[in-house]
Design an enzyme around this catalytic site. Structure first.
Site, PDB file in Angstrom:
ATOM      1  N   CYS A  35       0.860  -1.271  -0.007  1.00  0.00           N
ATOM      2  CA  CYS A  35      -0.058  -0.053   0.051  1.00  0.00           C
ATOM      3  C   CYS A  35       0.859   1.206   0.030  1.00  0.00           C
ATOM      4  CB  CYS A  35      -0.901  -0.037   1.092  1.00  0.00           C
ATOM      5  SG  CYS A  35      -2.170  -1.023   0.998  1.00  0.00           S
ATOM      6  N   HIS A  36       1.722   1.258   0.892  1.00  0.00           N
ATOM      7  CA  HIS A  36       2.581   2.405   1.028  1.00  0.00           C
ATOM      8  C   HIS A  36       4.077   2.337   1.073  1.00  0.00           C
ATOM      9  CE1 HIS A  36      -1.818   3.342   2.368  1.00  0.00           C
ATOM     10  NE2 HIS A  36      -1.454   4.370   1.633  1.00  0.00           N
ATOM     11  N   GLY A  37       4.593   1.044   0.943  1.00  0.00           N
ATOM     12  CA  GLY A  37       5.974   0.870   0.966  1.00  0.00           C
ATOM     13  C   GLY A  37       6.489   0.607   2.171  1.00  0.00           C
ATOM     14  N   TYR A  71      -5.341  12.438  -0.826  1.00  0.00           N
ATOM     15  CA  TYR A  71      -4.391  11.483  -0.578  1.00  0.00           C
ATOM     16  C   TYR A  71      -2.858  11.593  -0.694  1.00  0.00           C
ATOM     17  CZ  TYR A  71      -3.623   6.441  -0.877  1.00  0.00           C
ATOM     18  OH  TYR A  71      -3.053   4.987  -0.564  1.00  0.00           O
ATOM     19  N   PRO A 119       6.812   4.142   5.915  1.00  0.00           N
ATOM     20  CA  PRO A 119       5.962   5.099   6.634  1.00  0.00           C
ATOM     21  C   PRO A 119       5.365   4.524   8.079  1.00  0.00           C
ATOM     22  CG  PRO A 119       4.597   4.365   4.931  1.00  0.00           C
ATOM     23  CD  PRO A 119       6.148   3.860   4.593  1.00  0.00           C
TER      24      PRO A 119
END
Lengths: 169, 420
Positions: free
Chosen positions: A133-135, B294, A148
């Protein structure tokens, strides 16, 4: 209005407001609390898993309280790697010994601590898990190394009922 | 006109109006004096009302066939698509209607930004509008969860997890929102309830929005206060009704194009896979209308600060009437603001683009610069511009630049004949 003295009426007002506030609070609370997990959800709080078929170097995913739990049977190399990491190199310092009491078995919530996606197995820069999703990159102990996510993947409460069965929750 | 005492013609009308002055209200809405220079950017209020009604009506019909249960929701949506008479049409109108609603609201908001419609005495209209916008985002998010596809499930997981960034109570709030330890059936049923409720809250706020508008009257492209009624105004009916109606027709053509020719282009293929709590789709992206925010969320490397930045980006709009210190409303007479306005438009579009891309490398860098500029625009550029900018002279009335001086038509005509 020349003199301000507390009289009976002021007392009555204050008392009325106070009782009113308690009454409103007591009425609203059930409306709020009904949204918390109900008895049937709480009743599903533990799961028993047979891990006899899991070979070293393999991970199985089981569902516990609606969330995936990763159960990985780690190889000797992986254990050595996980235990050799210095605590200074970690964003959320935790010893592998504290995360996997039995070093062969890593049992953890397969939920990224960033925003709750399920990380992918044997991916990422630290040969552990990678969240698409966000690495976020996790190592073979499920500790956050890059990205993150603020903390390591959570270790649920679990115990070995016998050599082949793990009870989660 | 609107300030005049209104007396219904018929005897029954008078009897009724004395008891409930609905006819007075209808008369006010018909005669409502409107600036005569309103351009087509002013037609989006009517278009938005149409969008809201469309969503409520199609949503009501869909709710007759939809089943809000984790085991049945996905199948019930397919049932609507395949079995229910015209179910495909109604669902495609509802799904694309959400996008059309946001398209219209963004035009409506950026029109306000250009012509300074948020400035005194219209701050309350603006703030009610921001609340409506927030509720629209909530309704859109909740509605997107209902089909219980992969994007529904993981979108719900990611968005509800934003609350876990709150120190101390965050995890408790997330469990409370879910009604369990993950997004599951209790989450779905409450999302359905709230999705059904919010449009009616919006409807109520729209009434307040219009009520607040009718106190000072419409702003206009010149941005000056006008006398009402006067030569600068026309009655709402038939002039604005016809203009709004024509714009609505044009808008419906675009709407129909999406519904009939590319009904899925604004959605994600992953949402046609039933929700699976064990597998996260490779690339999670929100709907297009949420992408700029986002991008702001992802551009901040810290979890809590990312959430704070995203929320601030929306809430900062509510403070706009006080951040913009310029007394001149319309950008037509603000040569510097006009340029910064278009930079802001580009900035938001760039944020939307990088929000759809993976958060790494150059995309991340661009997102960070664009996020910084977004806040710079509102917190530094606007307040400073108010006292630095040399504005152009504003006309005394709408008719002045055309008829040369006076809103009084007769004297203007005299002047014109003298010039000959």
């Amino acid at each position: 209005m020349s003199e301000k003295k507390t009289n009976r009426r002021d007392f009555l007002f204050t008392a009325t407001y106070a009782v009113g506030a308690v009454g409103v609070g007591a009425t609203i609370w059930p409306m709020i609390d009904q949204m918390n997990p109900d008895a049937s959800v709480k009743a599903l709080a533990s799961t028993e898993v047979d891990v006899s078929a899991v070979n070293p170097g393999k991970t199985i995913t089981v569902l516990w309280r609606g969330k995936p739990v990763f159960i990985r049977r780690r190889t000797q190399d992986e254990i050595a790697e996980a235990r050799s990491v210095k605590l200074e190199d970690l964003k959320h310092p935790e010893k592998d010994e504290d995360r996997a009491a039995n070093p062969e078995w890593l049992v953890m919530l397969g939920v990224c601590t960033h925003l709750g996606c399920v990380p992918l197995d044997q991916k990422g820069e630290y040969n552990g898990w990678f969240c698409p999703c966000h690495g976020s990159h996790y190592d073979i102990s499920g500790r956050i190394r890059k990205g993150p996510a603020p903390t390591n993947m959570e270790i649920p409460k679990y115990e070995f009922v016998n050599a082949n069965t793990i009870k989660i929750g | 006109m609107s300030d005049h005492e209104y007396t219904p013609k018929s005897k029954f009308g008078k009897w009724f109006n004395d008891r409930l002055p609905l006819l007075t209200l209808a008369n006010h809405l018909t005669d409502y004096p409107t600036p005569k220079n309103l351009n087509y950017w002013w037609t989006f209020g009517g278009i938005l009302t149409f969008c809201l009604i469309t969503q409520i009506v199609t949503g009501l019909v869909l709710a007759m066939h939809y089943i809000a249960h984790a085991d049945m929701a996905f199948d019930s949506v397919e049932h609507i698509m395949r079995d229910v008479n015209y179910g495909w049409l109604i669902r495609y109108i509802h799904a694309n209607g959400a996008s059309m609603f946001f398209l219209a609201v963004y035009i409506h908001i950026f029109r306000s930004l250009f012509y300074g419609s948020y400035k005194a005495p219209r701050e309350i209209i603006w703030i009610i509008g921001i609340i409506i916008y927030l509720l629209m985002m909530a309704a859109a998010f909740l509605g997107y969860v209902l089909p219980w596809g992969q994007m529904s499930f993981w979108g719900a997981t990611v968005i509800t997890n934003l609350f876990s960034a709150i120190p101390l109570v965050g995890e408790g709030i997330v469990t409370w929102l879910w009604g369990g330890y993950s997004v599951d059936n209790p989450t779905l049923t409450r999302f359905f309830t709230l999705h059904y409720l919010i449009p009616f809250l919006i409807l109520g706020l729209v009434v307040l929005h219009i009520w607040a508008l009718h106190v000072p009257g419409n702003n206009n492209p010149v941005g000056i206060d006008i006398k009402k009624p006067s030569k600068d105004t026309v009655p709402f009916h038939p002039y604005i009704v016809i203009k709004d109606g024509f714009a609505l027709l044009m808008f419906m053509i675009v709407f129909a194009f999406f519904v009939f020719y590319t009904p899925n282009i604004l959605g994600h293929a992953d949402n046609y896979i039933e929700a699976n709590p064990l597998v996260t789709p490779a690339h999670i992206v929100p709907e297009w209308y949420l992408l700029p925010f986002y991008a702001i969320l992802r551009s901040v490397p810290d979890k809590l600060l990312g959430v704070v930045a995203m929320l601030s980006a929306i809430l900062i709009l509510a403070a706009l009437p006080w951040l913009d210190t310029s007394k001149i409303r319309s950008a037509v007479f603000r040569p510097l603001y006009r340029q910064f306005y278009w930079i802001l438009v580009a900035d938001v579009l760039i944020l939307g683009y990088v929000g759809a891309m993976p958060a790494e490398g150059l995309y991340l860098l661009v997102a960070r610069v664009a996020t910084a500029y977004y806040f710079l625009h509102f917190l530094v550029i606007l307040p400073v511009l108010g006292w630095k900018e040399k504005t152009l002279p504003i006309p005394l009335s709408i008719t002045e630049p055309i008829l040369g001086g006076s809103p009084n038509l007769a004297s203007a005509k005299n002047k014109e004949s003298l010039n000959k």
